[in-house]
Design a protein around this motif. Structure first.
Motif, mmCIF file in Angstrom:
data_model
loop_
_atom_site.group_PDB
_atom_site.id
_atom_site.type_symbol
_atom_site.label_atom_id
_atom_site.label_comp_id
_atom_site.label_asym_id
_atom_site.label_seq_id
_atom_site.Cartn_x
_atom_site.Cartn_y
_atom_site.Cartn_z
ATOM 1 N N ASN A 126 -1.382 34.373 0.698
ATOM 2 C CA ASN A 126 -1.550 34.039 2.113
ATOM 3 C C ASN A 126 -1.810 32.549 2.219
ATOM 4 O O ASN A 126 -2.699 32.026 1.588
ATOM 5 N N GLY A 127 -1.040 31.868 3.035
ATOM 6 C CA GLY A 127 -1.236 30.432 3.220
ATOM 7 C C GLY A 127 0.009 29.667 2.839
ATOM 8 O O GLY A 127 0.905 30.188 2.170
ATOM 9 N N PRO A 128 0.075 28.413 3.274
ATOM 10 C CA PRO A 128 1.290 27.623 3.055
ATOM 11 C C PRO A 128 1.497 27.218 1.598
ATOM 12 O O PRO A 128 2.610 27.036 1.154
ATOM 13 N N THR A 129 0.414 27.048 0.823
ATOM 14 C CA THR A 129 0.556 26.675 -0.581
ATOM 15 C C THR A 129 -0.489 27.405 -1.401
ATOM 16 O O THR A 129 -1.548 27.767 -0.907
ATOM 17 N N ASN B 116 -9.318 44.373 16.386
ATOM 18 C CA ASN B 116 -8.680 43.567 15.363
ATOM 19 C C ASN B 116 -9.734 42.686 14.708
ATOM 20 O O ASN B 116 -10.486 42.014 15.403
ATOM 21 N N VAL B 117 -9.810 42.692 13.388
ATOM 22 C CA VAL B 117 -10.698 41.812 12.630
ATOM 23 C C VAL B 117 -9.814 40.841 11.862
ATOM 24 O O VAL B 117 -8.925 41.256 11.120
ATOM 25 N N HIS B 118 -10.044 39.555 12.089
ATOM 26 C CA HIS B 118 -9.193 38.501 11.522
ATOM 27 C C HIS B 118 -9.827 37.856 10.297
ATOM 28 O O HIS B 118 -11.037 37.937 10.088
ATOM 29 N N LEU B 119 -9.040 37.124 9.523
ATOM 30 C CA LEU B 119 -9.525 36.357 8.385
ATOM 31 C C LEU B 119 -10.404 35.199 8.846
ATOM 32 O O LEU B 119 -11.369 34.845 8.174
ATOM 33 N N ALA B 120 -10.113 34.610 9.996
ATOM 34 C CA ALA B 120 -10.789 33.405 10.482
ATOM 35 C C ALA B 120 -12.300 33.589 10.589
ATOM 36 O O ALA B 120 -12.778 34.595 11.098
ATOM 37 N N ALA B 121 -13.031 32.555 10.152
ATOM 38 C CA ALA B 121 -14.487 32.555 10.286
ATOM 39 C C ALA B 121 -14.918 32.022 11.651
ATOM 40 O O ALA B 121 -15.957 32.411 12.164
ATOM 41 N N THR B 122 -14.096 31.149 12.249
ATOM 42 C CA THR B 122 -14.436 30.536 13.541
ATOM 43 C C THR B 122 -13.303 30.744 14.528
ATOM 44 O O THR B 122 -12.156 31.005 14.138
ATOM 45 N N SER B 123 -13.609 30.572 15.807
ATOM 46 C CA SER B 123 -12.575 30.697 16.844
ATOM 47 C C SER B 123 -11.466 29.676 16.640
ATOM 48 O O SER B 123 -10.288 29.968 16.855
ATOM 49 N N ALA B 124 -11.814 28.461 16.231
ATOM 50 C CA ALA B 124 -10.809 27.410 16.018
ATOM 51 C C ALA B 124 -9.815 27.803 14.926
ATOM 52 O O ALA B 124 -8.629 27.489 15.018
ATOM 53 N N GLN B 125 -10.276 28.509 13.904
ATOM 54 C CA GLN B 125 -9.387 28.904 12.811
ATOM 55 C C GLN B 125 -8.378 29.973 13.222
ATOM 56 O O GLN B 125 -7.388 30.190 12.522
ATOM 57 N N LEU B 126 -8.604 30.629 14.363
ATOM 58 C CA LEU B 126 -7.631 31.612 14.851
ATOM 59 C C LEU B 126 -6.317 30.963 15.248
ATOM 60 O O LEU B 126 -5.302 31.640 15.385
ATOM 61 N N ASN B 127 -6.310 29.646 15.434
ATOM 62 C CA ASN B 127 -5.099 28.920 15.819
ATOM 63 C C ASN B 127 -4.213 28.585 14.632
ATOM 64 O O ASN B 127 -3.199 27.923 14.795
ATOM 65 N N THR B 128 -4.588 29.022 13.439
ATOM 66 C CA THR B 128 -3.754 28.802 12.261
ATOM 67 C C THR B 128 -3.153 30.137 11.827
ATOM 68 O O THR B 128 -3.760 31.188 12.048
ATOM 69 N N PRO B 129 -1.962 30.114 11.225
ATOM 70 C CA PRO B 129 -1.359 31.379 10.788
ATOM 71 C C PRO B 129 -2.236 32.144 9.802
ATOM 72 O O PRO B 129 -2.354 33.359 9.875
ATOM 73 N N THR B 130 -2.893 31.444 8.885
ATOM 74 C CA THR B 130 -3.741 32.112 7.909
ATOM 75 C C THR B 130 -4.979 32.684 8.577
ATOM 76 O O THR B 130 -5.376 33.817 8.308
ATOM 77 N N GLY B 131 -5.621 31.926 9.466
ATOM 78 C CA GLY B 131 -6.827 32.383 10.148
ATOM 79 C C GLY B 131 -6.578 33.568 11.049
ATOM 80 O O GLY B 131 -7.424 34.445 11.198
ATOM 81 N N PHE B 132 -5.398 33.603 11.674
ATOM 82 C CA PHE B 132 -5.058 34.692 12.587
ATOM 83 C C PHE B 132 -4.750 35.995 11.837
ATOM 84 O O PHE B 132 -4.748 37.063 12.422
#
Length: 163
Positions: A6-9, A126-142
């Motif tokens: 999971n993630g770009p790299t 839904n429970v997401h990987l993101a720890a913060t609301s801001a991280q929900l804006n990334t593909p990995t966090g979402f």
């Protein structure tokens, strides 16, 4: 074996989200080869997460209690009630208290939402990987770690019969 991350790299996120063993029964170097394998969950934290969300309404207040296991120890995960279903996802209806995970990989969250009189069909948690609301804006966090459709059932009303 093959491993999907999971993630770009790989340098960013080494967590594997799926893996499978590769078995080649034709190892000839002079013929074409074909291998088919099934990718499944990994043993990495968060990728085999599961749990239960309990929704209840009393005194015009919705209480949502989430208990999950298989999470990365010490992690935190954003959670929401959405409109729609896990297959046809929709907008957030209610943000929930983040799921906080202890050293044992068990995560809990309890949220009280006032002015809610019923639990509706067409919701999902839904429970997401993101720890913060801001991280929900990334593909990995979402990335949803767990999702469950709300199924509404009502107890039958029993009316005493006249004798």
């Amino acid at each position: 074996f093959i491993e999907v991350h999971n993630g770009p790299t790989l340098a960013v996120d080494k967590t594997s989200i799926a893996c499978g063993d590769i078995t080649n029964f034709n190892t000839s170097t002079i013929t074409d080869q074909f291998v088919n394998l099934t990718l499944g969950p990994t043993i990495d934290p968060n990728q085999a997460a599961n749990g239960v969300a309990t929704l209840s309404v009393a005194n015009n207040q919705l209480t949502v209690a989430i208990t999950m296991s298989g999470l990365a120890p010490g992690s935190t995960h954003q959670a929401h009630i959405h409109q729609g279903s896990c297959r046809a996802q929709g907008p957030v209806l209610y943000p929930l208290t983040p799921v906080v995970v202890g050293k044992n990989g068990i995560g809990i969250s309890t949220t009280n939402i006032p002015k809610v009189t019923s639990i509706a069909k067409g919701w999902y948690v839904n429970v997401h990987l993101a720890a913060t609301s801001a991280q929900l804006n990334t593909p990995t966090g979402f990335d949803p770690l767990a999702c469950g459709d709300v199924s509404v059932s009502t107890a039958p009303v029993v009316t005493p019969s006249a004798s």
